[in-house]
Structure formats: C-alpha cells, structure tokens
Write an enzyme that holds these catalytic residues in place. Structure first.
Site, mmCIF file in Angstrom:
data_model
loop_
_atom_site.group_PDB
_atom_site.id
_atom_site.type_symbol
_atom_site.label_atom_id
_atom_site.label_comp_id
_atom_site.label_asym_id
_atom_site.label_seq_id
_atom_site.Cartn_x
_atom_site.Cartn_y
_atom_site.Cartn_z
ATOM 1 N N HIS A 1 0.823 -1.229 0.000
ATOM 2 C CA HIS A 1 0.000 0.000 0.000
ATOM 3 C C HIS A 1 0.854 1.275 0.000
ATOM 4 C CE1 HIS A 1 -3.684 -2.190 0.535
ATOM 5 N NE2 HIS A 1 -3.318 -2.690 1.695
ATOM 6 N N ASP B 1 -2.825 -10.741 -1.737
ATOM 7 C CA ASP B 1 -3.318 -10.144 -0.491
ATOM 8 C C ASP B 1 -4.811 -9.829 -0.650
ATOM 9 O OD1 ASP B 1 -1.973 -8.528 2.048
ATOM 10 O OD2 ASP B 1 -3.809 -7.569 1.320
ATOM 11 N N HIS C 1 -6.289 -7.294 -0.023
ATOM 12 C CA HIS C 1 -6.504 -5.903 -0.428
ATOM 13 C C HIS C 1 -5.741 -5.573 -1.697
ATOM 14 C CE1 HIS C 1 -6.959 -6.233 3.993
ATOM 15 N NE2 HIS C 1 -8.123 -5.694 3.670
ATOM 16 N N ASP D 1 -4.453 -12.547 4.136
ATOM 17 C CA ASP D 1 -5.599 -12.013 4.870
ATOM 18 C C ASP D 1 -6.957 -12.352 4.235
ATOM 19 O OD1 ASP D 1 -4.626 -10.316 2.960
ATOM 20 O OD2 ASP D 1 -4.580 -8.526 4.222
HETATM 21 ZN ZN ZN Z 1 -4.146 -6.864 3.162
#
Ligand code: ZN
Length: 365
Positions: free
Chosen positions: A137, A175, A177, A262
């Site tokens: 990120h 991931d 996200h 995750d």
């Molecule tokens: Zn994540």
C-alpha cells in the site's frame, strides 16, 4: 540443477521482536505486530523446516539508505526517520511509528532485495522473505495501510536501475486488499506485469476494478481480479484461468508473489473464507507454471495476514508446496462455513475480465 533445488527463507529476528504496536488490544493498528513473524518462525521451527537440507535461512544484508530514494520521495523517507527518532507517533489512522520503524522498514526492503537476488543469482531456486512491515500500500510520497516503504516496488526499481536488470517480471498479488501503492509504480511499464486478486472494497478504496488495465506501453499489463466477500477454497483458484494463459504468453524471467494471507477465514481484517490448503494449491499450480516459463524462479514476499493462528499454517503450506511434499491441513480448519457466496458473480467477473484482456493477449482471444 542451477540453484541446487534449494529454497531460501529470508528473515531476521528483529522482525519478530521490533516495532511493537502502541496498544496491544485488538485494533487495526495492533494487528501488524512482531508476533506475526514470531508465530511463523516458531511454527516452522516446530515442523523442523530449517533442518530440511533443501531449506536455507538467509539474513538480510543491510542496504544503503539511498536505495529507499529509488522508490520514495525525500520528504517521505525523512518524515519516517524523524518520527522514529522521536520514538512514537501516528500518521493518520493507519500507521503507527516507534523508535524501530525506520530501521525495520529499511530492513524489510533489504530482505526483499535479498530474496530476489538470491533467486536471480541461483543461490536458491525459490525464496520467501518473511519481512515486516508490509509494503504494497505504500506510495512514493507516503506510508499507507500499515505499509511504510514499498518493499517490492523498491526492489524491482533497484534491480532495474542499479543492477541493469532488464528482463520481464510478473507480480502476483494475492493479499486480500488491492496493492494500490505497488500498481502505480509500474502502470505504464511493459516489462512488469501486475496481477491482483482482491476483495471488493467499495467503501474505502475506489480503485482496483477490472477496467484498470495499465496505460501507455503498459496497457493490458495491469490486471485486477476482484472477488466478492466470503470466497472459499473451492472458488479461490478461479483466477488462475485468467492468470495462467497470460503468464505463459508473457513469459516472465521472474515471478514475485505479494503474499498476503488475509483472505484466510480467521483473519481479523480480510473477509475471505480460505484455509491454508488454498495457499498450498496456489503455490503448487504456480510452481508447475514457473518450471515452464522461468526456470521455477519464484519469490514470495510477505504482505498482510494477521491471524496469529492461521498465518503460520499458510506460510508452511506454501513451503510444503515448494518442497513438493504432501500437505495436511490442521484439524481446526476442517469446518463447514455457511457461505452467501454466489459463484455466478465470480464467473461474471472472470468472463468480463477475459473479454477486456482479449484485446491485449492472444491466448485469451
Ligand atoms: Zn491486506
């Protein structure tokens, strides 16, 4: 065989000790804790992974600070350093800083570079960097979503600029996200393919849709496969129907996996229902593809994954697949989840994405 059929695990005890969240009770910030690495290393130790003759543990070499400047602005690097020197602070709602943050985040970049170099130099055939804080990120000019420096982006830019590495690289981001920081570095780069599977997150992130395909010479080389919440082991590998033909056609020299765990069912942040067998099956499939396209050069870099119970099993599952050994899921994962998941949604996403990508990939026409 070049690389001696070995797997490198790049880590450092500092990752299991330092940068302790300021508040120990479960909150978003507290999940990114040294216990993540400690739990993994303890479990790998109990399974005698480090006694396996094919596994070698590698400590990250220190990197020169100037390397961070390849991927980040001076302002960002300085702000993290100054905050760390002060010893404590927050950057927005998603970043905590301790006296260790700067050095540990720098070490995470160093560990990632080393994981990649050890594979490119054929010291090992595959590697796994167990590093933290995560990176995908992080943006050029700021930290974001528990990530300080962009470990993978920084390493790839280092390879290209400092080591004159000019071959093709595929990044697969599993991931939960979207790697909103990582994708931006290579959005117009025809030599870096970015493929992300991530859950829909319409409230917080408004990018990561299927029609974001890169730009300029990089068009068609940025690929998003968003999945609805509650994705299960049965559906997880659907994205391989899109990824596999593209990998074969793109023929990268190296495959880097942004390894977030995750989407695991017990993860406190993600909304998936995966168990560790999904990560085993994914790695098993990917290893077979990698044998065909890139002399099996796979580099796993830890991103998210915050279930202290599940994370060690997910990492172990990846390693067992790389070792080409059988994997038995832990007994506590063998439960039936009630799922509202609709498989038609996934097929729709897959078909729409394949249609869009057919403009850029012969294998999908
Ligand atoms: Zn994540």
């Amino acid at each position: 065989m070049k690389g001696n059929n070995r797997i490198g695990i790049i880590t450092d005890d500092d990752f299991a000790i330092k940068n302790v969240p300021p508040y120990p009770h479960p909150t978003f910030l507290s999940y990114e804790s040294p216990l993540r690495i400690k739990a993994i290393l303890d479990y790998l130790g109990s399974k005698e992974v480090f006694s396996n003759e094919r596994i070698i543990r590698i400590e990250p070499l220190p990197i020169d600070e100037s390397i961070l400047g390849l991927a980040h602005t001076k302002y960002h690097i300085e702000s993290i350093r100054r905050f760390s020197n002060r010893g404590f602070g927050f950057l927005g709602d998603e970043i905590f800083i301790t006296e260790d943050t700067f050095e540990l985040a720098k070490k995470a970049v160093g560990g990632t570079i080393q994981a990649i170099k050890s594979v490119l130099n054929y010291d090992v055939n595959q590697s796994f960097a167990l590093v933290r804080p995560p990176g995908h990120h992080a943006l050029q000019e700021k930290a974001s979503g528990l990530c300080i420096f962009n470990n993978i982006a920084n390493s790839i830019i280092y390879l290209k600029k400092e080591l004159q590495y000019n071959k093709k690289i595929a990044i697969i981001d599993i991931d939960a996200h979207f790697g909103d920081g990582l994708v931006q570095y290579f959005y117009d780069d025809p030599d870096v393919l970015y493929f992300s599977i991530h859950e829909f997150d319409f409230e917080e992130v408004d990018i990561g849709f299927i029609d974001e395909l890169g730009e300029g010479e990089g068009l068609g080389k940025s690929i998003n496969f968003p999945v609805p919440m509650n994705i299960s082991d049965e559906e997880f590998l659907e994205f391989m129907d899109v990824l596999e033909p593209i990998l074969l056609e793109f023929a990268p020299d190296l495959i880097i996996i942004a390894s977030g765990f995750d989407l695991y069912f017990a993860d406190p942040i993600g909304n998936g229902l995966l168990t560790s067998i999904s990560y085993y099956n994914f790695t098993d499939k990917l290893l077979k593809i990698a044998k065909n396209v890139c002399e099996s050069k796979l580099v796993f870099i830890l991103e998210g994954g915050y279930s202290l119970i599940g994370l060690p099993h997910c990492v172990y599952a990846v390693i067992m697949a790389l070792l080409e050994q059988k994997y038995e899921s832990p007994i506590f994962e063998k439960i039936q989840f009630p799922s509202e998941f609709k498989n038609e949604d996934l097929s729709k996403i897959k078909n729409s994405l394949r249609k869009l990508l057919a403009n850029y990939w012969i294998s999908l026409k």
